[in-house]
Motif scaffolding. Structure first.
Motif, PDB file in Angstrom:
ATOM      1  N   GLN A 244       0.829  -1.204   0.000  1.00  0.00           N
ATOM      2  CA  GLN A 244       0.000   0.000   0.000  1.00  0.00           C
ATOM      3  C   GLN A 244       0.867   1.259   0.000  1.00  0.00           C
ATOM      4  O   GLN A 244       0.562   2.236  -0.698  1.00  0.00           O
ATOM      5  CB  GLN A 244      -0.932   0.000   1.201  1.00  0.00           C
ATOM      6  N   VAL A 245       1.947   1.246   0.756  1.00  0.00           N
ATOM      7  CA  VAL A 245       2.849   2.397   0.798  1.00  0.00           C
ATOM      8  C   VAL A 245       3.478   2.623  -0.573  1.00  0.00           C
ATOM      9  O   VAL A 245       3.562   3.760  -1.058  1.00  0.00           O
ATOM     10  CB  VAL A 245       3.940   2.183   1.882  1.00  0.00           C
ATOM     11  N   VAL A 246       3.914   1.543  -1.222  1.00  0.00           N
ATOM     12  CA  VAL A 246       4.526   1.668  -2.549  1.00  0.00           C
ATOM     13  C   VAL A 246       3.518   2.201  -3.558  1.00  0.00           C
ATOM     14  O   VAL A 246       3.829   3.072  -4.377  1.00  0.00           O
ATOM     15  CB  VAL A 246       5.114   0.302  -3.004  1.00  0.00           C
ATOM     16  N   ILE A 247       2.292   1.729  -3.499  1.00  0.00           N
ATOM     17  CA  ILE A 247       1.248   2.196  -4.427  1.00  0.00           C
ATOM     18  C   ILE A 247       0.946   3.667  -4.181  1.00  0.00           C
ATOM     19  O   ILE A 247       0.809   4.452  -5.137  1.00  0.00           O
ATOM     20  CB  ILE A 247      -0.014   1.323  -4.301  1.00  0.00           C
ATOM     21  N   ILE A 248       0.875   4.078  -2.926  1.00  0.00           N
ATOM     22  CA  ILE A 248       0.601   5.487  -2.613  1.00  0.00           C
ATOM     23  C   ILE A 248       1.743   6.373  -3.104  1.00  0.00           C
ATOM     24  O   ILE A 248       1.512   7.417  -3.732  1.00  0.00           O
ATOM     25  CB  ILE A 248       0.380   5.655  -1.100  1.00  0.00           C
TER      26      ILE A 248
ATOM     27  N   GLY B  64       1.658   6.599  -6.884  1.00  0.00           N
ATOM     28  CA  GLY B  64       0.553   7.472  -7.300  1.00  0.00           C
ATOM     29  C   GLY B  64       0.889   8.935  -7.103  1.00  0.00           C
ATOM     30  O   GLY B  64       0.585   9.782  -7.947  1.00  0.00           O
ATOM     31  N   LEU B  65       1.516   9.266  -5.972  1.00  0.00           N
ATOM     32  CA  LEU B  65       1.919  10.646  -5.729  1.00  0.00           C
ATOM     33  C   LEU B  65       2.957  11.114  -6.743  1.00  0.00           C
ATOM     34  O   LEU B  65       2.889  12.230  -7.263  1.00  0.00           O
ATOM     35  CB  LEU B  65       2.479  10.786  -4.310  1.00  0.00           C
ATOM     36  N   PHE B  66       3.919  10.250  -7.032  1.00  0.00           N
ATOM     37  CA  PHE B  66       4.956  10.604  -7.984  1.00  0.00           C
ATOM     38  C   PHE B  66       4.378  10.862  -9.378  1.00  0.00           C
ATOM     39  O   PHE B  66       4.644  11.890  -9.998  1.00  0.00           O
ATOM     40  CB  PHE B  66       6.017   9.497  -8.056  1.00  0.00           C
ATOM     41  N   PHE B  67       3.590   9.926  -9.874  1.00  0.00           N
ATOM     42  CA  PHE B  67       3.020  10.093 -11.211  1.00  0.00           C
ATOM     43  C   PHE B  67       2.001  11.229 -11.261  1.00  0.00           C
ATOM     44  O   PHE B  67       1.893  11.922 -12.268  1.00  0.00           O
ATOM     45  CB  PHE B  67       2.415   8.781 -11.710  1.00  0.00           C
TER      46      PHE B  67
END
Length: 133
Positions: free
Chosen positions: A5-9, A12-15
């Motif tokens: 979940q942390v990696v996905i968040i 998402g923030l980066f992109f």
């Protein structure tokens, strides 16, 4: 919260950041830079081998200065407007660009508002001199 979940968040923030920064500042991407690339490198910003070196905008890239607008165009009134109409238009225009109203906005918008308020004040002075004198 799991590692997935942390990696996905974070992804998402980066992109999301990249997307928003690209949409808010067009003309800085590699596609736009390559479309301006001269084929022979003879404008002083590329070398003889066709390698592109961007040292900032060339003088020829700058738009020509706009001709000064007439006072009635700046105020948005007819050339034969009465002094009352001119005053109303002046107050309406200057209220949009007053330095107190744009104090909390970005530096670019403050400079634009300052320049526009100077134009409005100059147009109002000219109109008053023409109507009163």
């Amino acid at each position: 919260m799991t590692l997935t979940q942390v990696v996905i968040i974070l992804a998402g923030l980066f992109f999301g950041y990249r997307l928003v920064s690209h949409l808010l500042s067009p003309g800085t991407g590699e596609q736009d830079r390559s479309s301006r690339r001269p084929s022979d490198g003879q404008d002083g910003r590329g070398d003889a081998n066709g390698h592109w070196r961007d040292y900032g905008p060339a003088w020829s890239d700058a738009p020509p200065p706009a001709p000064p607008a007439a006072w009635y165009q700046v105020l948005g009134v007819a050339e034969s407007a009465s002094l009352g109409d001119i005053e109303r238009a002046y107050r309406q225009q200057i209220s949009q660009y007053h330095p107190d109203k744009v104090a909390r906005l970005g530096e670019d918008l403050r400079q634009l508002a300052e320049r526009r308020s100077r134009e409005i004040n100059a147009a109002y002075d000219i109109a008053c001199r023409l109507r009163r004198g």
